[in-house]
Design a protein around this motif. Structure first.
Motif, mmCIF file in Angstrom:
data_model
loop_
_atom_site.group_PDB
_atom_site.id
_atom_site.type_symbol
_atom_site.label_atom_id
_atom_site.label_comp_id
_atom_site.label_asym_id
_atom_site.label_seq_id
_atom_site.Cartn_x
_atom_site.Cartn_y
_atom_site.Cartn_z
ATOM 1 N N ALA A 64 60.504 37.355 27.862
ATOM 2 C CA ALA A 64 60.826 35.928 27.758
ATOM 3 C C ALA A 64 59.890 35.220 26.788
ATOM 4 C CB ALA A 64 60.751 35.274 29.133
ATOM 5 N N GLY A 65 58.692 35.710 26.633
ATOM 6 C CA GLY A 65 57.707 35.099 25.751
ATOM 7 C C GLY A 65 56.557 36.057 25.551
ATOM 8 N N LEU A 66 55.543 35.615 24.830
ATOM 9 C CA LEU A 66 54.416 36.482 24.514
ATOM 10 C C LEU A 66 53.669 36.932 25.773
ATOM 11 C CD1 LEU A 66 52.761 37.932 22.414
ATOM 12 C CD2 LEU A 66 51.402 35.849 22.131
ATOM 13 N N ASP A 67 53.453 36.045 26.725
ATOM 14 C CA ASP A 67 52.758 36.437 27.959
ATOM 15 C C ASP A 67 53.526 37.510 28.718
ATOM 16 O OD1 ASP A 67 50.625 34.743 27.488
ATOM 17 O OD2 ASP A 67 51.415 33.124 28.727
ATOM 18 N N ASP A 68 54.837 37.359 28.778
ATOM 19 C CA ASP A 68 55.694 38.349 29.436
ATOM 20 C C ASP A 68 55.599 39.693 28.701
ATOM 21 O OD1 ASP A 68 57.603 39.351 31.257
ATOM 22 O OD2 ASP A 68 59.233 38.899 29.857
ATOM 23 N N TYR A 69 55.621 39.644 27.386
ATOM 24 C CA TYR A 69 55.520 40.876 26.605
ATOM 25 C C TYR A 69 54.155 41.545 26.817
ATOM 26 C CZ TYR A 69 55.404 44.222 22.830
ATOM 27 O OH TYR A 69 55.290 45.396 22.111
ATOM 28 N N LYS A 70 53.085 40.763 26.811
ATOM 29 C CA LYS A 70 51.755 41.325 27.009
ATOM 30 C C LYS A 70 51.638 41.972 28.389
ATOM 31 C CE LYS A 70 48.138 39.077 25.547
ATOM 32 N NZ LYS A 70 47.144 38.048 25.168
ATOM 33 N N THR A 71 52.287 41.395 29.393
ATOM 34 C CA THR A 71 52.302 41.996 30.727
ATOM 35 C C THR A 71 53.036 43.331 30.699
ATOM 36 O OG1 THR A 71 52.184 39.835 31.798
ATOM 37 C CG2 THR A 71 53.017 41.661 33.131
ATOM 38 N N GLN A 72 54.180 43.379 29.998
ATOM 39 C CA GLN A 72 54.921 44.643 29.874
ATOM 40 C C GLN A 72 54.075 45.703 29.173
ATOM 41 O OE1 GLN A 72 58.742 44.240 27.983
ATOM 42 N NE2 GLN A 72 59.513 42.809 29.511
ATOM 43 N N VAL A 73 53.400 45.316 28.101
ATOM 44 C CA VAL A 73 52.548 46.264 27.367
ATOM 45 C C VAL A 73 51.406 46.737 28.256
ATOM 46 C CG1 VAL A 73 50.921 46.492 25.440
ATOM 47 C CG2 VAL A 73 53.157 45.431 25.066
ATOM 48 N N ALA A 74 50.763 45.825 28.973
ATOM 49 C CA ALA A 74 49.646 46.190 29.848
ATOM 50 C C ALA A 74 50.096 47.184 30.919
ATOM 51 C CB ALA A 74 49.042 44.938 30.481
ATOM 52 N N LYS B 89 58.182 38.773 14.240
ATOM 53 C CA LYS B 89 58.409 37.778 13.190
ATOM 54 C C LYS B 89 59.420 38.306 12.167
ATOM 55 C CE LYS B 89 55.384 34.951 14.858
ATOM 56 N NZ LYS B 89 55.824 33.918 15.698
ATOM 57 N N ALA B 90 59.673 37.497 11.159
ATOM 58 C CA ALA B 90 60.651 37.833 10.125
ATOM 59 C C ALA B 90 60.378 39.209 9.506
ATOM 60 C CB ALA B 90 60.662 36.756 9.043
ATOM 61 N N GLY B 91 59.110 39.576 9.358
ATOM 62 C CA GLY B 91 58.762 40.881 8.795
ATOM 63 C C GLY B 91 58.973 42.013 9.778
ATOM 64 N N GLY B 92 59.410 41.703 10.990
ATOM 65 C CA GLY B 92 59.674 42.733 11.992
ATOM 66 C C GLY B 92 58.438 43.201 12.735
ATOM 67 N N LYS B 93 57.345 42.416 12.692
ATOM 68 C CA LYS B 93 56.106 42.818 13.352
ATOM 69 C C LYS B 93 55.621 41.707 14.280
ATOM 70 C CE LYS B 93 54.720 45.688 9.509
ATOM 71 N NZ LYS B 93 53.722 45.960 8.489
ATOM 72 N N LEU B 94 54.867 42.127 15.294
ATOM 73 C CA LEU B 94 54.232 41.191 16.212
ATOM 74 C C LEU B 94 52.765 41.567 16.318
ATOM 75 C CD1 LEU B 94 54.336 38.924 18.384
ATOM 76 C CD2 LEU B 94 54.800 40.727 20.050
#
Length: 170
Positions: free
Chosen positions: A58-68, A139-144
């Motif tokens: 849903a957002g960066l915090d959600d993604y960071k939780t998934q990665v962690a 982002k537009a370049g395909g990277k985060l």
């Protein structure tokens, strides 16, 4: 307490269904029982492997939780369970860059005073590839690009900041 009460109701519902000759209540009781078992499993094993298809973050915090969670799953011997001590021997902040598909593009130490802890954090990230795909967050370049903090409880085990609870008081 509620789980125990609900779990104890399942056999009662099955008996009542059998006495009334209603097979649909048995199915409902079985469904309730399996739902309770799934919740109990999540409580007992919060970092167990997740289903293959995760919803988009849903957002960066959600993604960071998934990665962690992903990093913990791939490095269980490095995971520290429990409350962190008040004085941490090392803190390592990594800057992580992933592509749209979750492939690790770059990982670098952003901040650390302990070379051994830095090596452990970098190795843990590399062992965890590929990471969950960031999808629309790229982002537009395909990277985060984002940061994650490794909070070391001892010389070899850590908690990731995105998952860590409060530290123990002094």
């Amino acid at each position: 307490m509620k789980t125990i009460i609900r779990t104890s109701l399942v056999p009662t519902l099955i008996v009542l269904a059998g006495l009334s000759g209603c097979s649909s209540v048995t199915t409902v009781a079985g469904t309730v029982g399996s739902s309770i078992e799934r919740v109990a499993e999540k409580i007992a094993h919060p970092f167990s492997p997740a289903p293959a298809s995760k919803p988009a973050p849903a957002g960066l915090d959600d993604y960071k939780t998934q990665v962690a969670q992903h990093v913990v799953q791939h490095n269980p011997e490095r995971n520290y369970n429990g409350k962190l001590p008040p004085m941490l021997p090392a803190i390592v902040v990594l800057e992580i860059t992933v592509d749209r598909n979750g492939q690790l593009e770059d990982v670098a130490v952003q901040r650390s005073r302990d070379p051994d802890a830095s090596r452990i954090a970098l190795d843990s990230m590399r062992r965890s590839t590929p990471l969950p795909p960031p999808l629309q967050l790229a982002k537009a370049g395909g990277k985060l690009k984002f940061s994650e903090t490794f909070l070391f409880a001892d010389s070899k085990r850590y908690q990731l900041r995105s998952l860590a609870g409060p530290q123990t008081p002094d």
